[in-house]
Design a protein around this motif. Structure first.
Motif, PDB file in Angstrom:
ATOM      1  N   LEU A 288     -45.674 -13.167  25.394  1.00 46.89           N
ATOM      2  CA  LEU A 288     -44.630 -12.328  24.801  1.00 46.89           C
ATOM      3  C   LEU A 288     -45.223 -11.041  24.223  1.00 46.89           C
ATOM      4  O   LEU A 288     -44.653  -9.959  24.374  1.00 46.89           O
ATOM      5  CB  LEU A 288     -43.881 -13.105  23.709  1.00 46.89           C
ATOM      6  N   VAL A 289     -46.392 -11.182  23.577  1.00 46.22           N
ATOM      7  CA  VAL A 289     -47.063  -9.990  23.031  1.00 46.22           C
ATOM      8  C   VAL A 289     -47.405  -9.038  24.175  1.00 46.22           C
ATOM      9  O   VAL A 289     -47.246  -7.825  24.075  1.00 46.22           O
ATOM     10  CB  VAL A 289     -48.332 -10.378  22.238  1.00 46.22           C
ATOM     11  N   PHE A 290     -47.832  -9.628  25.294  1.00 44.29           N
ATOM     12  CA  PHE A 290     -48.191  -8.802  26.448  1.00 44.29           C
ATOM     13  C   PHE A 290     -46.974  -8.022  26.953  1.00 44.29           C
ATOM     14  O   PHE A 290     -47.049  -6.819  27.201  1.00 44.29           O
ATOM     15  CB  PHE A 290     -48.752  -9.693  27.562  1.00 44.29           C
ATOM     16  N   VAL A 291     -45.850  -8.721  27.089  1.00 44.32           N
ATOM     17  CA  VAL A 291     -44.633  -8.044  27.556  1.00 44.32           C
ATOM     18  C   VAL A 291     -44.240  -6.948  26.563  1.00 44.32           C
ATOM     19  O   VAL A 291     -43.882  -5.829  26.946  1.00 44.32           O
ATOM     20  CB  VAL A 291     -43.479  -9.060  27.737  1.00 44.32           C
ATOM     21  N   GLY A 292     -44.348  -7.277  25.266  1.00 47.01           N
ATOM     22  CA  GLY A 292     -44.018  -6.291  24.238  1.00 47.01           C
ATOM     23  C   GLY A 292     -44.942  -5.084  24.290  1.00 47.01           C
ATOM     24  O   GLY A 292     -44.516  -3.955  24.053  1.00 47.01           O
ATOM     25  N   THR A 293     -46.199  -5.341  24.647  1.00 44.58           N
ATOM     26  CA  THR A 293     -47.167  -4.245  24.724  1.00 44.58           C
ATOM     27  C   THR A 293     -46.766  -3.238  25.791  1.00 44.58           C
ATOM     28  O   THR A 293     -46.997  -2.036  25.648  1.00 44.58           O
ATOM     29  CB  THR A 293     -48.574  -4.805  25.011  1.00 44.58           C
ATOM     30  N   ILE A 294     -46.110  -3.733  26.843  1.00 43.74           N
ATOM     31  CA  ILE A 294     -45.653  -2.823  27.889  1.00 43.74           C
ATOM     32  C   ILE A 294     -44.667  -1.807  27.304  1.00 43.74           C
ATOM     33  O   ILE A 294     -44.718  -0.617  27.609  1.00 43.74           O
ATOM     34  CB  ILE A 294     -45.013  -3.618  29.056  1.00 43.74           C
ATOM     35  N   ALA A 295     -43.792  -2.292  26.397  1.00 35.15           N
ATOM     36  CA  ALA A 295     -42.851  -1.378  25.748  1.00 35.15           C
ATOM     37  C   ALA A 295     -43.595  -0.318  24.946  1.00 35.15           C
ATOM     38  O   ALA A 295     -43.226   0.863  24.947  1.00 35.15           O
ATOM     39  CB  ALA A 295     -41.908  -2.166  24.847  1.00 35.15           C
ATOM     40  N   ILE A 296     -44.658  -0.749  24.276  1.00 31.44           N
ATOM     41  CA  ILE A 296     -45.445   0.215  23.490  1.00 31.44           C
ATOM     42  C   ILE A 296     -46.136   1.210  24.418  1.00 31.44           C
ATOM     43  O   ILE A 296     -46.227   2.399  24.125  1.00 31.44           O
ATOM     44  CB  ILE A 296     -46.465  -0.529  22.604  1.00 31.44           C
ATOM     45  N   LEU A 297     -46.590   0.713  25.573  1.00 34.20           N
ATOM     46  CA  LEU A 297     -47.247   1.613  26.522  1.00 34.20           C
ATOM     47  C   LEU A 297     -46.268   2.670  27.025  1.00 34.20           C
ATOM     48  O   LEU A 297     -46.641   3.830  27.218  1.00 34.20           O
ATOM     49  CB  LEU A 297     -47.829   0.815  27.696  1.00 34.20           C
ATOM     50  N   ILE A 298     -45.008   2.246  27.214  1.00 29.09           N
ATOM     51  CA  ILE A 298     -44.004   3.225  27.645  1.00 29.09           C
ATOM     52  C   ILE A 298     -43.832   4.283  26.553  1.00 29.09           C
ATOM     53  O   ILE A 298     -43.793   5.481  26.825  1.00 29.09           O
ATOM     54  CB  ILE A 298     -42.668   2.521  27.967  1.00 29.09           C
ATOM     55  N   ALA A 299     -43.779   3.814  25.306  1.00 32.21           N
ATOM     56  CA  ALA A 299     -43.661   4.761  24.191  1.00 32.21           C
ATOM     57  C   ALA A 299     -44.870   5.682  24.131  1.00 32.21           C
ATOM     58  O   ALA A 299     -44.760   6.843  23.737  1.00 32.21           O
ATOM     59  CB  ALA A 299     -43.507   4.000  22.881  1.00 32.21           C
ATOM     60  N   SER A 300     -46.020   5.166  24.574  1.00 28.22           N
ATOM     61  CA  SER A 300     -47.242   5.971  24.483  1.00 28.22           C
ATOM     62  C   SER A 300     -47.184   7.181  25.407  1.00 28.22           C
ATOM     63  O   SER A 300     -47.825   8.192  25.157  1.00 28.22           O
ATOM     64  CB  SER A 300     -48.463   5.113  24.817  1.00 28.22           C
ATOM     65  N   ILE A 301     -46.380   7.060  26.472  1.00 28.94           N
ATOM     66  CA  ILE A 301     -46.213   8.221  27.351  1.00 28.94           C
ATOM     67  C   ILE A 301     -45.597   9.361  26.548  1.00 28.94           C
ATOM     68  O   ILE A 301     -45.991  10.525  26.672  1.00 28.94           O
ATOM     69  CB  ILE A 301     -45.316   7.860  28.563  1.00 28.94           C
ATOM     70  N   GLY A 302     -44.646   9.007  25.682  1.00 33.27           N
ATOM     71  CA  GLY A 302     -44.020  10.004  24.814  1.00 33.27           C
ATOM     72  C   GLY A 302     -45.027  10.639  23.881  1.00 33.27           C
ATOM     73  O   GLY A 302     -45.024  11.855  23.683  1.00 33.27           O
ATOM     74  N   ILE A 303     -45.891   9.798  23.326  1.00 31.98           N
ATOM     75  CA  ILE A 303     -46.894  10.335  22.405  1.00 31.98           C
ATOM     76  C   ILE A 303     -47.838  11.272  23.154  1.00 31.98           C
ATOM     77  O   ILE A 303     -48.148  12.363  22.690  1.00 31.98           O
ATOM     78  CB  ILE A 303     -47.684   9.184  21.737  1.00 31.98           C
ATOM     79  N   PHE A 304     -48.231  10.836  24.355  1.00 33.82           N
ATOM     80  CA  PHE A 304     -49.128  11.665  25.167  1.00 33.82           C
ATOM     81  C   PHE A 304     -48.494  13.030  25.426  1.00 33.82           C
ATOM     82  O   PHE A 304     -49.122  14.071  25.262  1.00 33.82           O
ATOM     83  CB  PHE A 304     -49.428  10.944  26.488  1.00 33.82           C
ATOM     84  N   ASN A 305     -47.214  12.988  25.802  1.00 34.41           N
ATOM     85  CA  ASN A 305     -46.470  14.211  26.076  1.00 34.41           C
ATOM     86  C   ASN A 305     -46.405  15.126  24.875  1.00 34.41           C
ATOM     87  O   ASN A 305     -46.686  16.318  24.957  1.00 34.41           O
ATOM     88  CB  ASN A 305     -45.036  13.828  26.450  1.00 34.41           C
ATOM     89  N   THR A 306     -46.002  14.543  23.758  1.00 33.69           N
ATOM     90  CA  THR A 306     -45.854  15.317  22.528  1.00 33.69           C
ATOM     91  C   THR A 306     -47.169  15.969  22.137  1.00 33.69           C
ATOM     92  O   THR A 306     -47.211  17.151  21.789  1.00 33.69           O
ATOM     93  CB  THR A 306     -45.372  14.394  21.391  1.00 33.69           C
ATOM     94  N   MET A 307     -48.240  15.191  22.221  1.00 37.99           N
ATOM     95  CA  MET A 307     -49.532  15.727  21.801  1.00 37.99           C
ATOM     96  C   MET A 307     -50.029  16.785  22.778  1.00 37.99           C
ATOM     97  O   MET A 307     -50.613  17.784  22.371  1.00 37.99           O
ATOM     98  CB  MET A 307     -50.562  14.595  21.666  1.00 37.99           C
ATOM     99  N   THR A 308     -49.768  16.555  24.072  1.00 36.72           N
ATOM    100  CA  THR A 308     -50.182  17.555  25.053  1.00 36.72           C
ATOM    101  C   THR A 308     -49.445  18.870  24.806  1.00 36.72           C
ATOM    102  O   THR A 308     -50.035  19.956  24.827  1.00 36.72           O
ATOM    103  CB  THR A 308     -49.906  17.056  26.487  1.00 36.72           C
ATOM    104  N   MET A 309     -48.147  18.763  24.538  1.00 36.18           N
ATOM    105  CA  MET A 309     -47.373  19.964  24.238  1.00 36.18           C
ATOM    106  C   MET A 309     -47.887  20.637  22.973  1.00 36.18           C
ATOM    107  O   MET A 309     -47.998  21.861  22.910  1.00 36.18           O
ATOM    108  CB  MET A 309     -45.894  19.608  24.068  1.00 36.18           C
ATOM    109  N   ALA A 310     -48.184  19.819  21.977  1.00 33.89           N
ATOM    110  CA  ALA A 310     -48.673  20.381  20.713  1.00 33.89           C
ATOM    111  C   ALA A 310     -49.958  21.164  20.939  1.00 33.89           C
ATOM    112  O   ALA A 310     -50.125  22.269  20.410  1.00 33.89           O
ATOM    113  CB  ALA A 310     -48.902  19.261  19.700  1.00 33.89           C
TER     114      ALA A 310
END
Ligand code: ADP
Ligand code: MG
Lengths: 428, 232
Positions: A288-310
């Motif tokens: 379950l933690v593994f499946v949940g981690t996938i959700a966090i990884l998806i969110a990490s794309i957003g963080i990557f984007n935001t930071m790249t833009m910054a």
């Protein structure tokens, strides 16, 4: 640069892009909350199953096999660490008969210690525990086994005893070693009726007495049967004991068992089977933690984007800072702090939200489920759907903040690589 | 003192696979003495900025040696070079290069913050400096709320705040009208006199160049001394 200046520098940048940072934090929050809530179901079900198994006294039970058990040895066992109770039950090795008027049955008499029994779930549904000799407690199905052999009912079955039990006296007889009943009558008074066994199919027809009955029974028995001595080495003994040791906690069953084994006892407990249950749930939770981690990884794309833009947006500013003499490592750290901040804020919000969701679902889901099943309760089961232990919070926070920092890593590296000359050439 | 020996630099230009080397700086050898105002004047594209970038450590030269106050800076790593800049150099750019998110005061404060100096010490230092360059009235303005001349004063204050021995100025008056240009040049001259700071001014404008103590002329990647204009 002092740490507090770094913080205020990062804060200033976040303030400038409130909306973008907010959306990124939101994504991180959702991912992390999803992980926590999902895994909390694993923890909840595990706890429910454990509770269910634990409420059964068999789990902490260690059956001890030995030929030579007596009161003294039982006392010694009680003194051991982590031993909650030692139940030394003695059975009669001969035939027995109980009768109330026309009704008779072949109930088994058990001599036991009610104090110890009481420590491990031995409860009465009515009446009290014996206080005098000849007072007994009977099992919940005692009456079902009292049959009038002469009277067959309309349905072709023998009639069973339907009268009251508490306060009633019945006649108890034992047999000799040749299988004949001894005439001597032992009047026993029922003062309590035991609780129904947890499992529906279990029937408790036994009669429970305390040790004060032993002398009387032995007197009757050995006036008809030879005692074991040098002349009669093969003679039958009257009582056969068996001992169950109960550990105080499930975790200690193993240790107590091991100690007993070391002392030469043969033991059996189902703690090992429970260990397998734990392994299964550990695997489930990890999944379950593994499946949940996938959700966090998806969110990490957003963080990557935001930071790249910054970083891209601030290319000129980074260039100016480097020109003035800012250490590239400092610039990297400032950006890492920004992505870590997104991760930390997202995690804190996620933890708060998850606890809320967990509490609400534990309250609401049982109502919905029982309504859907159309039953009064869940078969008496106390179901917990979601539990968030601190370990889960630690795991989720580590994953979430870790992923946030990893996704901020490349943009931060990119910031340090910015060429001063090119950056300064950028139009304002 | 800055001493440059046999400095060469060329850029690769052209498409990948068909690059060719274009020499920009050809064997420059010259010195800049402490407390001087030196100007480097030349046509656009003659390599003045490239020279400044190399002296400042933004760019590693192809060959040649640079010593600043006895320290060889031409072989510095990026990190060493940044540290050296923070301690020894101030910069003034044509388009000011202020941080848009910081007020005038905070912009001037920035190098001190980077140096890790405490808040109270920073405030005191910047307050004094804002007064001496006449920016106290606008210290809470953001760069986009300042005139070009004011922005260049802020940028000069920022270059001064760490008390560097050397300030590099690349076309410091390039974006200013002639009146403000004169103001800024006067400020530079007075700072040079009162604080003994060495200024290296890069300009395409002969008139601006003439305000220096020593003028170097850049032509075709070669530097020639144009003579001392004013005695100190
Ligand atoms: N990164 C670069 N790549 C290729 N050529 C460059 C680069 N930077 C500068 N140049 C060239 O070097 C020459 C000198 O440029 P520069 O030093 O900026 O001149 P100035 O400052 O005197 O106007 C110009 O011809 C320019 O095109
Ligand atoms: Mg130039």
């Amino acid at each position: 640069m002092q740490f507090k200046d770094q913080i205020s520098f990062v804060q200033q940048h976040i303030k400038k892009n409130k909306m973008r940072v907010f959306m990124t934090v939101l994504a991180a929050t959702m991912g992390t909350a999803f992980l926590i809530v999902l895994a909390s179901v694993g923890f909840g079900i595990h706890e429910t199953v454990r509770e269910e198994v634990l409420s059964n006294r068999l789990v902490t039970e260690i059956q001890v096999y030995t030929n030579e058990m007596d009161e003294e040895k039982a006392e010694e066992l009680k003194k051991r660490d982590h031993v909650k109770a030692v139940i030394f039950r003695q059975h009669l090795g001969t035939m027995q008969q109980s009768s109330v008027g026309e009704f008779t049955g072949d109930h088994e008499l058990i001599v036991t210690d009610f104090v110890e029994e009481g420590k491990v779930n031995f409860e009465l549904q009515e009446g009290r525990l014996p206080q005098k000799s000849n007072e007994v407690v009977v099992g919940s199905h005692f009456a079902d086994n009292l049959i009038d052999q002469q009277d067959v009912g309309e349905d072709g079955e023998f009639t069973t005893y339907k009268g009251k039990l508490i306060g009633e006296q019945f006649i108890y007889k034992i047999g000799d070693d040749k299988g004949d009943l001894i005439e001597d009558e032992i009047p026993l008074t029922i003062v309590g009726v035991g609780k129904k066994p947890a499992k529906d199919w279990d029937q408790d027809r036994k009669v429970y007495a305390d040790a004060s009955i032993i002398p009387e029974l032995e007197k009757i028995y050995f006036s008809h049967v030879d005692k074991i001595d040098e002349e009669h080495p093969d003679a039958q003994q009257l009582f056969y004991g068996n001992v169950n040791v109960y550990a105080d906690k499930l975790e200690n069953v193993k240790a107590v068992s091991a100690a007993l084994k070391d002392d030469g006892y043969s033991v059996y407990s189902i703690s090992e089977e429970l260990e397998q249950l734990d392994v299964f749930f550990l695997a489930l939770k990890a999944g379950l933690v593994f499946v949940g981690t996938i959700a966090i990884l998806i969110a990490s794309i957003g963080i990557f984007n935001t930071m790249t833009m910054a970083v891209t947006e601030r290319t000129r500013e980074i260039g100016v800072m480097k020109a003035i003499g800012a250490d590239p490592k400092l610039i990297q750290r400032l950006f890492l702090m920004e992505s870590a901040w997104i991760g930390i804020l997202g995690t804190v919000l996620a933890v708060v939200i998850s606890y809320g969701v967990s509490i609400v679902s534990n309250y609401v889901l049982p109502i919905i489920v029982t309504a859907a099943l159309g039953e009064e309760d869940l078969g008496g089961m106390n179901v917990t759907f979601s539990i968030i232990p601190w370990q889960l919070v630690v795991i989720a926070s580590t994953i979430s903040i870790g992923v946030a920092m990893i996704s901020g890593w490349r943009p931060a590296r990119k910031a340090t690589k910015i060429d001063v000359i090119n950056a300064l050439r950028q139009e304002l | 003192m800055i001493s440059i020996r046999n400095l060469n630099h060329s850029f690769k230009v052209g498409k990948k696979g068909k690059e060719r080397q274009v020499p920009v700086l050809k064997g420059l050898t010259f010195d800049i003495a402490d407390g001087e105002i030196v100007s480097i004047v030349g046509k656009s594209g003659s390599g003045k900025s490239t020279l400044l970038h190399i002296m400042a450590g933004f760019l590693t030269p192809e060959s040649g040696e640079i010593h600043v106050q006895g320290v060889q800076t031409s072989s510095f790593s990026e990190v060493e070079s940044a540290k050296f800049r923070l301690d020894h150099f101030g910069f003034v750019f044509q388009n000011f290069q202020l941080m848009p998110g910081l007020t005038a005061f905070e912009n001037v404060e920035l190098p001190l913050t980077l140096k890790g100096i405490s808040k109270s010490e920073r405030q005191e230092k910047v307050n004094d400096l804002m007064q001496s360059v006449g920016l106290t009235d606008v210290q809470d303005h953001y760069p986009n709320e300042l005139s070009g001349g004011q922005q260049q004063r802020v940028s000069i204050a920022r270059a001064l705040v760490t008390d560097p021995p050397i300030i590099f100025a690349d076309e410091p008056t390039g974006s200013l009208d002639s009146e403000t240009e004169a103001d800024v040049l006067l400020l530079i001259q007075s700072l040079n006199k009162t604080r003994g700071i060495t200024f290296v001014i890069i300009t395409h404008d002969d008139e601006v160049a003439q305000t220096a103590n020593r003028v170097y002329r850049m032509h075709d990647g070669v530097l020639t001394e144009g003579g001392v204009q004013h005695a100190i």
